[in-house]
Design a protein around this motif. Structure first.
Motif, PDB file in Angstrom:
ATOM      1  N   ASP A 335       0.831  -1.201   0.000  1.00 13.98           N
ATOM      2  CA  ASP A 335       0.000   0.000   0.000  1.00 13.98           C
ATOM      3  C   ASP A 335       0.866   1.252   0.000  1.00 13.98           C
ATOM      4  N   ALA A 336       1.883   1.226   0.845  1.00 16.40           N
ATOM      5  CA  ALA A 336       2.773   2.391   0.914  1.00 16.40           C
ATOM      6  C   ALA A 336       3.488   2.570  -0.420  1.00 16.40           C
ATOM      7  N   HIS A 338       2.463   1.685  -3.395  1.00 14.95           N
ATOM      8  CA  HIS A 338       1.529   2.227  -4.389  1.00 14.95           C
ATOM      9  C   HIS A 338       1.222   3.689  -4.131  1.00 14.95           C
ATOM     10  N   ALA A 339       1.067   4.022  -2.856  1.00 16.96           N
ATOM     11  CA  ALA A 339       0.794   5.419  -2.516  1.00 16.96           C
ATOM     12  C   ALA A 339       1.948   6.292  -2.988  1.00 16.96           C
ATOM     13  N   LEU A 340       3.150   5.815  -2.775  1.00 14.13           N
ATOM     14  CA  LEU A 340       4.338   6.569  -3.167  1.00 14.13           C
ATOM     15  C   LEU A 340       4.429   6.710  -4.688  1.00 14.13           C
ATOM     16  N   MET A 341       4.223   5.597  -5.392  1.00 17.84           N
ATOM     17  CA  MET A 341       4.285   5.628  -6.852  1.00 17.84           C
ATOM     18  C   MET A 341       3.217   6.551  -7.414  1.00 17.84           C
ATOM     19  N   GLY A 342       2.008   6.420  -6.879  1.00 13.58           N
ATOM     20  CA  GLY A 342       0.905   7.235  -7.376  1.00 13.58           C
ATOM     21  C   GLY A 342       1.216   8.717  -7.212  1.00 13.58           C
TER      22      GLY A 342
ATOM     23  N   ASP B  80      -2.412   8.087  -1.037  1.00 17.78           N
ATOM     24  CA  ASP B  80      -3.562   7.209  -1.130  1.00 17.78           C
ATOM     25  C   ASP B  80      -3.078   5.812  -1.492  1.00 17.78           C
ATOM     26  N   GLY B  81      -3.229   4.907  -0.558  1.00 17.22           N
ATOM     27  CA  GLY B  81      -2.764   3.540  -0.815  1.00 17.22           C
ATOM     28  C   GLY B  81      -3.828   2.658  -1.425  1.00 17.22           C
ATOM     29  N   PHE B  87      -1.569   1.235 -11.029  1.00 20.47           N
ATOM     30  CA  PHE B  87      -0.412   0.427 -11.388  1.00 20.47           C
ATOM     31  C   PHE B  87      -0.810  -1.033 -11.318  1.00 20.47           C
ATOM     32  N   ARG B  93      -2.727  -6.219  -9.304  1.00 23.45           N
ATOM     33  CA  ARG B  93      -2.002  -5.076  -8.801  1.00 23.45           C
ATOM     34  C   ARG B  93      -0.501  -5.354  -8.875  1.00 23.45           C
ATOM     35  N   LEU B  99       6.741  -2.396  -9.645  1.00 22.29           N
ATOM     36  CA  LEU B  99       6.787  -0.931  -9.543  1.00 22.29           C
ATOM     37  C   LEU B  99       8.213  -0.433  -9.760  1.00 22.29           C
ATOM     38  N   LEU B 332       0.496   6.367   6.563  1.00 23.49           N
ATOM     39  CA  LEU B 332       0.985   5.937   5.248  1.00 23.49           C
ATOM     40  C   LEU B 332       2.305   6.634   4.914  1.00 23.49           C
TER      41      LEU B 332
END
Lengths: 508, 471
Positions: A335-336, A338-342, B80-81, B87, B93, B99, B332
């Protein structure tokens, strides 16, 4: 020209000459290089033939000036001998008088550069000394060339053989130089373009000078090319054969005869001509150079744009992404990551809940979600996982038998109804018991009539219902009417039913 | 505040068209001729100027529109996780390996090349991957190769690469003989990566987000309104209790939500606990709910069960305070910052978060709202009941033997939609979940059908079916 003669060498001779460079492939090639440098240093002071002691002395002298000179632990003579084996040096016995038997027997060899060996050494030094910064396009030579060509015309008219020879020789060397320079410049440029991937700083530092240099060169070339072409034609107009003959006569190279010299001058002239005049088989070499330079200018500009675009952030785009990759990989959970990438890519999507209230205004905005009614959701979706959609059209089945049967039944039913309507029209509805079909016809028409009634001044008016055979009229009446049917009695309070056959239409 | 309304230059007849274009822009960051569908690009480009002006004014977003791409660059308020679909490839996912590979692959496209073969790409990408401890790329490991293939497919989907010869599958089968050739669209590549600040200049991921101006700064008020609008437009529901106090105050203003509804064509639903934009067509979202797929369906049925449960017990279930967005965000952020490779940071240019960022707000101003708690064990019972009522087979072969796996999936889905929230030992039910209480009919109809063999349709259910079909 030297390069052209090299094309004619046979493979064996080429192999012999390559042997000259053998010293660069030996284990201690640096030592050999310094030995040759020492020999060359002695050559500069006109000591052509040197012995090992003199070479050692020269090396000593060099080692005082340069720190890199390797220590020789004897074996200098062996090395000189090996250079002799490669053909770089020639070995002679010392021709000076010994005077005694002992000295005669201990007489040592002396060494001197062979002609080709010297060239090999010079070219190795040339490669070592070459610097990228040296590359340039010789912009300023055009006026010299023009002047030489004009001088050539004048000299040929005057019949001055030596002047012709001098001018031609100079032109030859200038052109050779120009060709070499431009070739070298473009090689260097290509190299810079390829290697700026990692270090664009050098390129950026010199970009303006580079562009100016190239554009000025093209401008100069554009300016001079027509005049040069004209000058070449003028020279030819004064008699090319005479010109070349005079040049060959003035040429004093002792090892080539007159025919050979004439042939060579003819070739040189052809080369010169090819530089500046357009032939049938293609553009002149100057034209080619110009277009190559133009292409190079646009390539440099494109490269410049790309570099500046990618460098806008200060740090390189690729290094940002590598850093981010490292960061994302080390994130403690998905989650972290993805949050970072986003956030870093600035990519996301809006998200909203489905289904809205049709009557949104009816619910107070102050009501809690706990108290407000839920939205109307399609329950079949949750029951079966299928959305209640019409779906794809079902395949058409040609069921002729069934269709025919249905059509027959429908036709029979219609015929029955029509007959019943005819009966009703003929006999009326009162005073008899209506059978099932007749009742159905009557009820259908009455439904139409009842729906068709209107209200006038608070009172219902009568209604009319009709089909293709029958017309019934409902008339408001104080006394109601009654119709007896096979299923029972139909009371119509406050209504009288009048039945008339439909007029004005043909009975089928 | 003197400010023009959303879509003020758009004729009433064109409003639906305009709103449709806005919804496309909001749900699809990068619109190309092929993405999300053919024809969408033209539809959006028609309104590009108006959308660009509206989004800048209302949300402080910038829209980059060229004839080939439309890219929305957002101003982000929170990490936002839950954005799982951004991605991902084929609904799967990306893991951290993918990533990281994506970053490295994108970084290895050299500007001087217009095309690249997969073999060359691997040659330039592998050293970069191997330079990161633990990541690495080994051409003999199939999972590594599959990750590269997913990443390249992701780029192909977005038009950053175009396959001109060969195929990825052939390479996946045999990397010695199989190969693929791609054209590189450098423009699109540059558009994909649009960080607010360069990652190498950051000592915290907070630098990638919008930094709110200080409370005393003159733009503070407009900023709160913009944050409120962004919250409303981006998230499924905006609960007053979860937002920062100034944002919550801005959310209460009726014209703010009306404006957003006019911009997007969604429907405002305002309740005591918060406000949301409902999406009648179910298209302005990356996670459609209610939806047809099994997780969405199970999530809906689960909501119905939970609603039943809460109704039975009334509001007597012990509640817990609703966590705020800022608290979520801080958690987060801390996790994201834990991975920061400090050696790569250019410290001379480094940006450091202002202290106020980490301050979760004063609790005294915040209204405390309790959300009912449902224990994990209870949820398990509920899903087992569902399996019993509907039959395990109706939850597809993937889940028929794994009710608790499906439960976890459905709960995560509902958490993404801000309808539930994970807390240790169970979930909190957030207010908007109750708007789906009518799904209960599905359960009742099912049980009644099980008892009575007669085919008597419940008129209420019938009406709902019709309505459902009509809506």
């Amino acid at each position: 020209m030297a390069e052209r003669r090299a094309l004619e060498l046979d493979p064996l001779a080429v192999g012999d000459r390559f042997l000259l460079f053998n010293f660069t492939r030996r284990d201690d090639h640096v030592v050999y290089l310094w030995v040759l440098r020492a020999v060359d240093r002695l050559r500069e002071v006109h000591q052509v033939q040197v012995d090992a002691e003199q070479v050692a002395g020269a090396l000593d002298e060099l080692s005082r000036e340069y720190a890199d000179v390797p220590e020789l632990d004897g074996g200098l003579r062996d090395r000189l001998d090996r250079l002799h084996d490669d053909g770089v040096l020639l070995r002679f016995d010392d021709p000076s008088r010994a005077g005694s038997l002992v000295r005669y027997r201990n007489r040592q060899s002396v060494y001197q550069f062979s002609e080709l060996g010297y060239w090999a050494y010079v070219s190795v030094e040339g490669v070592l000394a070459a610097r990228v910064q040296d590359a340039n396009l010789s912009r300023l030579v055009f006026s010299d060339i023009l002047e030489d060509l004009r001088g050539l015309t004048a000299a040929n008219r005057a019949g001055d053989g030596e002047q012709i020879y001098r001018r031609l020789t100079r032109l030859d060397s200038v052109l050779e130089d120009m060709g070499r320079r431009s070739a070298r410049f473009h090689v260097t440029l290509g190299e810079i373009m390829q290697t700026t991937e990692t270090s664009p700083e050098v390129f950026l530092q010199h970009k303006n000078a580079l562009l100016t240099h190239m554009t000025e060169f093209t401008a100069e070339l554009d300016r001079y090319l027509p005049r040069l072409s004209e000058a070449v034609q003028e020279v030819e107009a004064t008699g090319l054969a005479t010109l070349l003959d005079r040049a060959a006569r003035a040429d004093d190279r002792p090892f080539i005869d007159h025919e050979g010299r004439l042939e060579e001058w003819r070739r040189r002239w052809a080369v010169l001509r090819a530089w500046f005049t357009r032939d049938d088989d293609g553009p002149s070499r100057a034209d080619e150079l110009r277009s190559a330079t133009r292409v190079a200018v646009s390539a440099v500009i494109a490269l410049l744009r790309q570099i500046t675009e990618f460098q806008r952030g200060g740090v390189n785009h690729a290094s940002q992404l590598r850093h981010l990759a490292h960061w994302v990989w080390d994130a403690p959970d998905e989650d972290a990551a993805h949050a970072l990438m986003g956030a870093a890519f600035n990519l996301r999507s809006a998200r909203h809940l489905g289904v809205a209230h049709d009557d949104a205004e009816d619910i107070s905005p102050r009501a809690s979600w706990w108290d407000a009614p839920g939205v109307e959701v399609s329950v079949p979706l949750f029951r079966s996982g299928r959305q209640p959609t019409p779906g794809v059209p079902a395949p058409l089945r040609g069921n002729r038998g069934a269709q025919h049967e249905l059509r027959k039944r429908q036709a029979a039913a219609r015929a029955d109804e029509r007959r019943a309507a005819g009966d009703l029209a003929e006999d009326g509805i009162h005073g008899r018991v209506l059978d099932e079909t007749q009742t159905r016809v009557l009820l259908k028409l009455m439904t139409k009539a009842l729906e068709g009634r209107t209200v006038v001044a608070g009172r219902l008016t009568g209604g009319v219902g009709s089909d293709d055979a029958l017309l019934i009229r409902l008339v408001p009446a104080d006394v109601g009417s009654t119709v007896r049917t096979a299923h029972g009695t139909l009371h119509l309070p406050g209504l009288r039913v009048e039945v008339n056959p439909r007029t004005g239409r043909r009975k089928p | 505040m003197a400010r023009r309304k959303a879509a003020h230059g758009v004729a009433p007849g064109d409003l639906a068209d305009y709103q449709n274009a806005v919804r496309h822009v909001l749900t699809c960051d990068l619109i190309t001729a092929q993405r999300p569908r053919r024809g969408v690009l033209e539809q959006v480009l028609r309104w590009a100027d108006e959308i660009s002006a509206d989004l800048r004014e209302l949300l402080d977003y910038s829209l980059i529109a060229t004839t080939h791409q439309v890219r929305l660059v957002r101003r982000l308020d929170h990490l936002d996780g839950t954005q799982r679909s951004v991605f991902s490839y084929r609904r799967r996912r990306f893991d951290r390996r993918r990533l990281a590979y994506l970053c490295l692959v994108l970084g290895s496209f050299q500007r001087s090349r217009v095309e690249i073969s997969l073999g060359d790409l691997i040659r330039s990408f592998a050293p970069a991957a191997n330079a990161i401890a633990g990541l690495g790329f080994d051409p003999t490991v199939n999972t590594h190769k599959a990750a590269v293939v997913d990443v390249l497919n992701w780029l192909v989907d977005r038009g950053a690469l175009r396959l001109s010869d060969g195929s990825l599958e052939s390479w996946l089968r045999d990397s010695d003989r199989g190969d693929a050739l791609f054209d590189i669209e450098h423009d699109t590549c540059a558009l994909l990566f649009k960080p607010a600040r360069q990652p190498q200049h950051l000592t915290s991921a907070a630098g990638l987000l919008h930094e709110p101006p200080g409370p005393e700064s003159p733009s503070g008020r407009g900023d709160a309104a913009r944050r409120a609008r962004r919250l409303l437009v981006e998230r499924p529901a905006a609960y007053y209790a979860a937002a920062e106090p100034d944002v919550a105050e801005a959310l209460r203003a009726p014209e703010l939500a009306e404006d957003m509804a006019r911009l997007t064509g969604l429907v405002v639903e305002r309740r005591a606990e918060g406000v949301m934009l409902a999406d009648p067509a179910g298209a302005c979202t990356d996670r459609p709910f209610p939806g047809r797929d099994v997780v969405s369906r199970a999530a809906g049925l689960l909501l119905a069960k939970i609603a039943d449960l809460l109704e039975e017990h009334g509001q007597t279930t012990p509640g817990m305070p609703l966590p705020t967005l800022a608290e979520d965000h801080t958690g987060l952020l801390d996790r994201a910052d834990a991975g920061l490779p400090h050696e790569g940071v250019v410290t001379e240019l480094a940006w450091t978060a202002a202290e106020q960022d980490r301050d979760p707000g004063e609790p005294r101003e915040r209204e405390r709202a309790d959300a009912p708690f449902v224990a994990e064990s209870r949820l398990r019972v509920l899903i087992d009941e569902l399996y019993e009522e509907f039959g395990a087979a109706s939850f597809t072969t993937a889940w028929r033997n794994d009710p608790h796996g499906l439960l976890a999936e459905a709960l995560a889905f509902l958490a993404d939609l801000m309808l539930l929230r994970h807390v240790p030992g169970g979930v909190l039910v957030l207010p908007a979940a109750l708007r789906y209480r009518n799904i209960t009919a599905a359960l009742h109809a099912q049980s009644s059908r099980a008892q009575l063999s007669l085919d008597i349709t419940d008129p209420a259910t019938d009406a709902e079916e019709n309505d459902g079909a009509a809506s």
